[in-house]
Write a protein that holds these residues in place. Structure first.
Motif, PDB file in Angstrom:
ATOM      1  N   ARG A  13       0.864  -1.662  -0.094  1.00 44.91           N
ATOM      2  CA  ARG A  13      -0.034  -0.336  -0.132  1.00 44.91           C
ATOM      3  C   ARG A  13       0.996   1.539   0.204  1.00 44.91           C
ATOM      4  NH1 ARG A  13      -2.867  -2.161   4.339  1.00 44.91           N
ATOM      5  NH2 ARG A  13      -2.683  -0.567   5.907  1.00 44.91           N
ATOM      6  N   LEU A  14       2.086   1.586   0.573  1.00 45.74           N
ATOM      7  CA  LEU A  14       2.611   2.116   0.960  1.00 45.74           C
ATOM      8  C   LEU A  14       3.808   2.783  -0.912  1.00 45.74           C
ATOM      9  CD1 LEU A  14       4.446   1.673   4.333  1.00 45.74           C
ATOM     10  CD2 LEU A  14       2.824   3.719   3.577  1.00 45.74           C
ATOM     11  N   ILE A  15       4.008   1.756  -1.023  1.00 48.58           N
ATOM     12  CA  ILE A  15       4.415   1.576  -2.291  1.00 48.58           C
ATOM     13  C   ILE A  15       3.090   2.315  -3.339  1.00 48.58           C
ATOM     14  CG2 ILE A  15       5.702   0.116  -4.218  1.00 48.58           C
ATOM     15  CD1 ILE A  15       6.900  -1.215  -2.377  1.00 48.58           C
ATOM     16  N   GLU A  16       2.723   1.993  -3.756  1.00 50.36           N
ATOM     17  CA  GLU A  16       1.260   1.833  -4.568  1.00 50.36           C
ATOM     18  C   GLU A  16       0.828   3.284  -4.557  1.00 50.36           C
ATOM     19  OE1 GLU A  16       0.481   0.563  -7.597  1.00 50.36           O
ATOM     20  OE2 GLU A  16       2.089  -1.041  -6.930  1.00 50.36           O
ATOM     21  N   ALA A  17       0.718   3.908  -2.788  1.00 52.00           N
ATOM     22  CA  ALA A  17       0.392   5.570  -2.612  1.00 52.00           C
ATOM     23  C   ALA A  17       1.434   6.211  -3.332  1.00 52.00           C
ATOM     24  CB  ALA A  17       0.163   5.352  -1.326  1.00 52.00           C
ATOM     25  N   THR A  18       2.952   5.463  -3.145  1.00 55.92           N
ATOM     26  CA  THR A  18       3.886   6.258  -3.069  1.00 55.92           C
ATOM     27  C   THR A  18       3.733   6.967  -4.876  1.00 55.92           C
ATOM     28  OG1 THR A  18       4.841   6.482  -1.561  1.00 55.92           O
ATOM     29  CG2 THR A  18       6.495   7.277  -3.370  1.00 55.92           C
ATOM     30  N   ARG A  19       3.962   5.945  -5.565  1.00 55.44           N
ATOM     31  CA  ARG A  19       3.531   5.922  -7.354  1.00 55.44           C
ATOM     32  C   ARG A  19       2.045   6.302  -7.443  1.00 55.44           C
ATOM     33  NH1 ARG A  19       2.577   0.600  -9.842  1.00 55.44           N
ATOM     34  NH2 ARG A  19       3.080   1.496 -11.609  1.00 55.44           N
ATOM     35  N   ALA A  20       1.115   6.520  -7.142  1.00 53.43           N
ATOM     36  CA  ALA A  20       0.469   7.556  -7.773  1.00 53.43           C
ATOM     37  C   ALA A  20       0.891   8.772  -7.360  1.00 53.43           C
ATOM     38  CB  ALA A  20      -0.685   7.420  -7.202  1.00 53.43           C
ATOM     39  N   LEU A  21       1.118   8.982  -5.995  1.00 49.12           N
ATOM     40  CA  LEU A  21       1.112  10.337  -5.431  1.00 49.12           C
ATOM     41  C   LEU A  21       2.986  11.235  -6.618  1.00 49.12           C
ATOM     42  CD1 LEU A  21       0.724  10.378  -1.810  1.00 49.12           C
ATOM     43  CD2 LEU A  21      -0.144  11.922  -3.047  1.00 49.12           C
ATOM     44  N   LEU A  22       3.597  10.153  -6.691  1.00 48.60           N
ATOM     45  CA  LEU A  22       4.918  10.585  -7.504  1.00 48.60           C
ATOM     46  C   LEU A  22       3.905  11.839  -8.928  1.00 48.60           C
ATOM     47  CD1 LEU A  22       7.806   8.484  -6.426  1.00 48.60           C
ATOM     48  CD2 LEU A  22       7.210  10.792  -6.006  1.00 48.60           C
ATOM     49  N   TRP A  23       3.319  10.869  -9.018  1.00 43.17           N
ATOM     50  CA  TRP A  23       3.297  11.117 -10.734  1.00 43.17           C
ATOM     51  C   TRP A  23       1.944  11.933 -10.874  1.00 43.17           C
ATOM     52  CZ3 TRP A  23      -0.060   6.090 -13.556  1.00 43.17           C
ATOM     53  CH2 TRP A  23      -0.910   6.650 -14.917  1.00 43.17           C
ATOM     54  N   GLU A  24       1.699  12.325  -9.692  1.00 42.16           N
ATOM     55  CA  GLU A  24       0.154  13.434  -9.780  1.00 42.16           C
ATOM     56  C   GLU A  24       1.778  14.677  -9.161  1.00 42.16           C
ATOM     57  OE1 GLU A  24      -2.555  14.585  -6.315  1.00 42.16           O
ATOM     58  OE2 GLU A  24      -2.826  12.165  -7.225  1.00 42.16           O
ATOM     59  N   ARG A  25       1.658  14.412  -8.442  1.00 36.67           N
ATOM     60  CA  ARG A  25       2.484  15.387  -7.608  1.00 36.67           C
ATOM     61  C   ARG A  25       3.838  15.595  -7.445  1.00 36.67           C
ATOM     62  NH1 ARG A  25      -0.469  15.489  -1.686  1.00 36.67           N
ATOM     63  NH2 ARG A  25      -2.705  14.754  -2.016  1.00 36.67           N
ATOM     64  N   GLY A  26       4.749  14.095  -8.052  1.00 35.79           N
ATOM     65  CA  GLY A  26       6.076  14.968  -8.162  1.00 35.79           C
ATOM     66  C   GLY A  26       6.509  14.790  -7.085  1.00 35.79           C
ATOM     67  N   TYR A  27       8.649  14.792  -6.428  1.00 33.68           N
ATOM     68  CA  TYR A  27       9.044  14.144  -5.543  1.00 33.68           C
ATOM     69  C   TYR A  27       8.640  15.145  -4.215  1.00 33.68           C
ATOM     70  CZ  TYR A  27      12.660  12.438  -2.572  1.00 33.68           C
ATOM     71  OH  TYR A  27      13.336  11.825  -1.304  1.00 33.68           O
ATOM     72  N   VAL A  28       8.261  16.404  -4.666  1.00 32.74           N
ATOM     73  CA  VAL A  28       8.188  17.375  -3.288  1.00 32.74           C
ATOM     74  C   VAL A  28       6.668  17.462  -2.986  1.00 32.74           C
ATOM     75  CG1 VAL A  28       8.749  19.863  -2.475  1.00 32.74           C
ATOM     76  CG2 VAL A  28       9.975  19.278  -4.446  1.00 32.74           C
ATOM     77  N   GLY A  29       6.372  17.655  -4.330  1.00 34.10           N
ATOM     78  CA  GLY A  29       4.925  17.318  -3.863  1.00 34.10           C
ATOM     79  C   GLY A  29       4.233  16.180  -2.773  1.00 34.10           C
ATOM     80  N   THR A  30       5.446  15.339  -3.099  1.00 37.55           N
ATOM     81  CA  THR A  30       5.011  13.531  -2.311  1.00 37.55           C
ATOM     82  C   THR A  30       5.224  13.938  -0.573  1.00 37.55           C
ATOM     83  OG1 THR A  30       4.819  12.537  -4.243  1.00 37.55           O
ATOM     84  CG2 THR A  30       4.720  11.712  -1.926  1.00 37.55           C
ATOM     85  N   SER A  31       4.770  14.117   0.178  1.00 36.35           N
ATOM     86  CA  SER A  31       5.020  14.454   1.572  1.00 36.35           C
ATOM     87  C   SER A  31       5.127  13.128   2.219  1.00 36.35           C
ATOM     88  CB  SER A  31       4.891  15.194   2.557  1.00 36.35           C
ATOM     89  OG  SER A  31       2.819  15.341   2.890  1.00 36.35           O
ATOM     90  N   PRO A  32       5.732  12.399   3.524  1.00 39.64           N
ATOM     91  CA  PRO A  32       5.306  11.302   4.054  1.00 39.64           C
ATOM     92  C   PRO A  32       3.960  11.023   4.239  1.00 39.64           C
ATOM     93  CG  PRO A  32       7.902  12.055   4.494  1.00 39.64           C
ATOM     94  CD  PRO A  32       7.005  13.168   4.204  1.00 39.64           C
ATOM     95  N   LYS A  33       2.938  12.113   4.830  1.00 37.25           N
ATOM     96  CA  LYS A  33       2.176  12.443   5.669  1.00 37.25           C
ATOM     97  C   LYS A  33       1.209  11.855   4.774  1.00 37.25           C
ATOM     98  CE  LYS A  33      -0.969  15.235   8.442  1.00 37.25           C
ATOM     99  NZ  LYS A  33      -0.766  16.678   8.597  1.00 37.25           N
ATOM    100  N   ALA A  34       1.367  12.728   3.153  1.00 37.12           N
ATOM    101  CA  ALA A  34       0.500  12.570   2.306  1.00 37.12           C
ATOM    102  C   ALA A  34       0.814  10.555   2.095  1.00 37.12           C
ATOM    103  CB  ALA A  34       0.652  12.756   0.966  1.00 37.12           C
ATOM    104  N   ILE A  35       1.977  10.394   1.762  1.00 34.51           N
ATOM    105  CA  ILE A  35       1.797   8.845   1.437  1.00 34.51           C
ATOM    106  C   ILE A  35       1.311   8.063   2.682  1.00 34.51           C
ATOM    107  CG2 ILE A  35       3.731   7.253   1.416  1.00 34.51           C
ATOM    108  CD1 ILE A  35       5.516   8.843   0.560  1.00 34.51           C
TER     109      ILE A  35
END
Length: 199
Positions: A13-35
């Motif tokens: 779940r953590l990996i898949e959430a990170t993949r989706a957020l990276l695609w949508e927001r980029g690295y900077v916009g992908t915070s640990p809290k958002a993940i």
């Protein structure tokens, strides 16, 4: 046994959430809290499975890169002539307006500045160019393609058309520019191939 399953599920779940957020927001916009929120996992769970955001992002990028390779290989490794396989790659179904999940990472300064995070991106695009170049060379060797062509140049043109097509589509808010770019490239390649197209 049960705890192992739960552990794997949380990690996935953590990996898949990170993949989706990276695609949508980029690295900077992908915070640990958002993940954590997207994965339905607590901070303790995240840091139990991964050393931190860079470690989790690397796992996510690697998985995205692996999926991109697998999707490309499905059509590039299929039946048919060299032209037919390149055509199948260019015309395969894509979520054009979301862009390429790997290609978009090349525009993320945080990813590009980190050798470890950049590596799977570079390796995947390099693999794609090499795979396409091999198919073009097959066409040249069999006489399907003729003329003063360089396999590596044609392969780079195919990749550039797809990646540039994503940019044009996202800028206009319509997949039409992507489709136009792809069909334009196919029109340029078609006269080079005397063999009939696969319907």
């Amino acid at each position: 046994m049960y705890s192992d399953l739960m552990s794997a599920t949380t990690s996935e779940r953590l990996i898949e959430a990170t993949r989706a957020l990276l695609w949508e927001r980029g690295y900077v916009g992908t915070s640990p809290k958002a993940i954590q929120q997207a994965a339905g996992a607590g901070q303790g769970s995240m840091y139990h499975h991964f050393a931190g955001k860079p470690d989790l992002a690397l796992a996510a990028i690697r998985r995205t890169a692996d999926e991109m390779r697998a999707a490309a290989e499905t059509v590039l490794g299929g039946e048919g002539s060299a032209h037919a396989r390149i055509e199948a790659y260019l015309l395969r179904e894509r979520d054009v307006l979301r862009g390429c999940p790997v290609g978009r990472l090349t525009m993320d300064p945080e990813v590009i500045a980190d050798d470890e995070l950049r590596a799977p991106v570079d390796e995947t695009l390099d693999w794609l160019r090499g795979r396409l170049a091999g198919i073009v060379q097959e066409g040249l060797d069999s006489g399907e393609f003729t003329g003063p062509l360089r396999a590596e140049e044609i392969a780079s043109t195919v990749v550039a058309t797809v990646q540039g097509g994503y940019v044009l589509a996202r800028a206009s808010g319509s997949p039409a520019p992507f489709d136009t770019a792809v069909r334009g490239l196919l029109a340029l390649l078609a006269p080079l191939s005397p063999s009939p197209r696969t319907p």
